[in-house]
Design a protein around this motif. Structure first.
Motif, PDB file in Angstrom:
ATOM      1  N   GLY A  20      37.195  81.273 -17.149  1.00  0.00           N
ATOM      2  CA  GLY A  20      37.718  81.590 -15.825  1.00  0.00           C
ATOM      3  C   GLY A  20      37.354  82.990 -15.377  1.00  0.00           C
ATOM      4  N   PHE A  21      37.578  83.966 -16.244  1.00  0.00           N
ATOM      5  CA  PHE A  21      37.263  85.337 -15.847  1.00  0.00           C
ATOM      6  C   PHE A  21      35.768  85.605 -15.865  1.00  0.00           C
ATOM      7  CE2 PHE A  21      41.790  86.340 -16.621  1.00  0.00           C
ATOM      8  CZ  PHE A  21      42.031  86.944 -15.397  1.00  0.00           C
ATOM      9  N   ALA A  22      35.034  84.970 -16.779  1.00  0.00           N
ATOM     10  CA  ALA A  22      33.580  85.124 -16.776  1.00  0.00           C
ATOM     11  C   ALA A  22      33.010  84.630 -15.445  1.00  0.00           C
ATOM     12  CB  ALA A  22      32.962  84.365 -17.945  1.00  0.00           C
ATOM     13  N   GLY A  23      33.496  83.452 -15.001  1.00  0.00           N
ATOM     14  CA  GLY A  23      33.043  82.919 -13.716  1.00  0.00           C
ATOM     15  C   GLY A  23      33.431  83.811 -12.562  1.00  0.00           C
ATOM     16  N   ILE A  26      31.153  86.844 -12.512  1.00  0.00           N
ATOM     17  CA  ILE A  26      29.790  86.485 -12.114  1.00  0.00           C
ATOM     18  C   ILE A  26      29.712  86.285 -10.604  1.00  0.00           C
ATOM     19  CG2 ILE A  26      28.041  84.669 -12.233  1.00  0.00           C
ATOM     20  CD1 ILE A  26      28.880  84.277 -15.191  1.00  0.00           C
ATOM     21  N   ILE A  27      30.711  85.588 -10.050  1.00  0.00           N
ATOM     22  CA  ILE A  27      30.723  85.327  -8.604  1.00  0.00           C
ATOM     23  C   ILE A  27      31.050  86.588  -7.816  1.00  0.00           C
ATOM     24  CG2 ILE A  27      31.886  84.019  -6.773  1.00  0.00           C
ATOM     25  CD1 ILE A  27      32.388  81.815  -8.878  1.00  0.00           C
ATOM     26  N   ASN A  28      31.931  87.411  -8.353  1.00  0.00           N
ATOM     27  CA  ASN A  28      32.344  88.651  -7.686  1.00  0.00           C
ATOM     28  C   ASN A  28      32.148  89.827  -8.659  1.00  0.00           C
ATOM     29  OD1 ASN A  28      33.901  87.601  -5.104  1.00  0.00           O
ATOM     30  ND2 ASN A  28      34.563  86.340  -6.828  1.00  0.00           N
ATOM     31  N   PRO A  29      30.910  90.314  -8.828  1.00  0.00           N
ATOM     32  CA  PRO A  29      30.636  91.371  -9.815  1.00  0.00           C
ATOM     33  C   PRO A  29      31.492  92.622  -9.623  1.00  0.00           C
ATOM     34  CG  PRO A  29      28.588  90.450  -8.956  1.00  0.00           C
ATOM     35  CD  PRO A  29      29.705  89.904  -8.114  1.00  0.00           C
ATOM     36  N   GLN A  30      31.874  92.899  -8.385  1.00  0.00           N
ATOM     37  CA  GLN A  30      32.647  94.114  -8.135  1.00  0.00           C
ATOM     38  C   GLN A  30      34.041  94.046  -8.755  1.00  0.00           C
ATOM     39  OE1 GLN A  30      31.961  91.804  -5.950  1.00  0.00           O
ATOM     40  NE2 GLN A  30      33.797  91.308  -4.755  1.00  0.00           N
ATOM     41  N   THR A  31      34.537  92.828  -9.025  1.00  0.00           N
ATOM     42  CA  THR A  31      35.882  92.718  -9.582  1.00  0.00           C
ATOM     43  C   THR A  31      35.946  93.263 -11.005  1.00  0.00           C
ATOM     44  OG1 THR A  31      35.414  90.449 -10.331  1.00  0.00           O
ATOM     45  CG2 THR A  31      36.482  90.716  -8.190  1.00  0.00           C
ATOM     46  N   PHE A  32      34.829  93.213 -11.729  1.00  0.00           N
ATOM     47  CA  PHE A  32      34.817  93.734 -13.090  1.00  0.00           C
ATOM     48  C   PHE A  32      35.090  95.234 -13.105  1.00  0.00           C
ATOM     49  CE2 PHE A  32      32.826  95.189 -17.058  1.00  0.00           C
ATOM     50  CZ  PHE A  32      33.413  94.316 -17.958  1.00  0.00           C
ATOM     51  N   ASN A  49      35.505  85.975  -2.619  1.00  0.00           N
ATOM     52  CA  ASN A  49      34.597  84.844  -2.776  1.00  0.00           C
ATOM     53  C   ASN A  49      35.133  83.866  -3.816  1.00  0.00           C
ATOM     54  OD1 ASN A  49      32.771  85.917  -0.945  1.00  0.00           O
ATOM     55  ND2 ASN A  49      31.614  87.005  -2.511  1.00  0.00           N
ATOM     56  N   ALA A  50      35.026  82.571  -3.501  1.00  0.00           N
ATOM     57  CA  ALA A  50      35.444  81.508  -4.428  1.00  0.00           C
ATOM     58  C   ALA A  50      36.881  81.717  -4.899  1.00  0.00           C
ATOM     59  CB  ALA A  50      34.488  81.433  -5.624  1.00  0.00           C
ATOM     60  N   VAL A  51      37.767  82.078  -3.961  1.00  0.00           N
ATOM     61  CA  VAL A  51      39.158  82.329  -4.349  1.00  0.00           C
ATOM     62  C   VAL A  51      39.817  81.079  -4.921  1.00  0.00           C
ATOM     63  CG1 VAL A  51      40.122  81.798  -2.079  1.00  0.00           C
ATOM     64  CG2 VAL A  51      41.319  83.403  -3.595  1.00  0.00           C
ATOM     65  N   ASN A  52      39.355  79.900  -4.490  1.00  0.00           N
ATOM     66  CA  ASN A  52      39.930  78.668  -5.026  1.00  0.00           C
ATOM     67  C   ASN A  52      39.644  78.516  -6.519  1.00  0.00           C
ATOM     68  OD1 ASN A  52      41.054  77.840  -2.600  1.00  0.00           O
ATOM     69  ND2 ASN A  52      39.206  76.742  -1.959  1.00  0.00           N
ATOM     70  N   TRP A  53      38.512  79.094  -6.969  1.00  0.00           N
ATOM     71  CA  TRP A  53      38.174  79.065  -8.391  1.00  0.00           C
ATOM     72  C   TRP A  53      39.276  79.728  -9.210  1.00  0.00           C
ATOM     73  CZ3 TRP A  53      34.184  77.728 -11.872  1.00  0.00           C
ATOM     74  CH2 TRP A  53      34.192  78.416 -13.090  1.00  0.00           C
ATOM     75  N   ILE A  54      39.657  80.925  -8.793  1.00  0.00           N
ATOM     76  CA  ILE A  54      40.648  81.676  -9.561  1.00  0.00           C
ATOM     77  C   ILE A  54      42.028  81.042  -9.442  1.00  0.00           C
ATOM     78  CG2 ILE A  54      41.340  83.355  -7.794  1.00  0.00           C
ATOM     79  CD1 ILE A  54      40.630  84.124 -11.489  1.00  0.00           C
ATOM     80  N   LYS A  55      42.333  80.425  -8.304  1.00  0.00           N
ATOM     81  CA  LYS A  55      43.621  79.741  -8.155  1.00  0.00           C
ATOM     82  C   LYS A  55      43.736  78.600  -9.165  1.00  0.00           C
ATOM     83  CE  LYS A  55      44.458  80.629  -3.226  1.00  0.00           C
ATOM     84  NZ  LYS A  55      44.608  80.008  -1.888  1.00  0.00           N
TER      85      LYS A  55
END
Length: 212
Positions: A20-23, A26-32, A49-55
């Motif tokens: 989950g966090f790897a994805g 990758i999708i939002n590099p700035q979050t790292f 971006n892809a907020v549904n992924w993290i939900k």
């Protein structure tokens, strides 16, 4: 629910936590780069971006936490203090699912405070739940490594919490993020050890009706 299934679900909890966090990164590099400034429980951000992924990630990992905690009720009797540890792990799982159901808005003091309270709650319930389960681990399985690993995990979380509150207080979330990571890492180690556990040998004499 068999012990092997519980072990498999525990292992899956850690795997999906990592994926989950790897994805997300990758999708939002700035979050790292924001790991010091934002709890990993707070990435359900409006406009990301892809907020549904993290939900979905938060909800699935939380539900797996809940299922494993429920499975622990089956793995041992519930006539001692260990039942309290199982309940605390159950609560921590439900709390983690809320991170996927309630979005985080950095500009809202109310939501920031709610996020902080829920993060403290999952750390507290997870910490004390692991302390109790570690102390009573022989009721679940006779695995000394798992017993001391569980207590070490809880002890590390406790030390990090004390350092954050009383010693090295600052506004970063790094110690909180480490604590949450090792908490979910525990599920994987627990699951692998349960999967490796050999089934008890059948009592041939008892099953055949022959007296030993």
């Amino acid at each position: 629910m068999t012990d092997k299934l519980i072990g498999g679900l525990g292992t899956l909890t850690t795997i999906l936590f990592i994926i989950g966090f790897a994805g997300l990164f990758i999708i939002n590099p700035q979050t790292f780069e924001e790991l010091n400034n934002l709890s990993i429980s707070g990435y359900n951000l409006n406009g990301m971006n892809a907020v549904n992924w993290i939900k979905v990630f938060y909800v699935i990992v939380g539900l797996l936490n809940v299922i494993v905690a429920v499975g622990l009720f089956k793995m041992s009797d519930n006539k001692s203090v260990i039942v309290g540890g199982k309940i605390l792990l159950l609560i921590s799982g439900f709390i983690w699912t809320t991170f996927g159901l309630i979005n985080n808005d950095p500009n809202s003091d109310l939501k920031n405070n709610l996020l902080a309270l829920r993060t403290i709650a999952i750390l507290a319930t997870g910490l004390f739940g692991l302390i109790i389960i570690g102390a009573e681990m022989e009721k679940i399985c006779k695995d000394k490594f798992l017993k001391y690993f569980t207590l070490t995990t809880a002890g590390t979380m406790l030390v990090l919490g004390v350092l954050s509150v009383f010693v090295f207080w600052d506004e970063t979330w790094i110690r909180t993020n480490v604590s949450l990571t090792i908490y979910f890492f525990w599920f994987g180690v627990f699951g692998i050890r349960i999967l490796q556990k050999k089934p008890a040998p059948n009592n041939v004499f008892a099953s055949s009706g022959v007296d030993a």
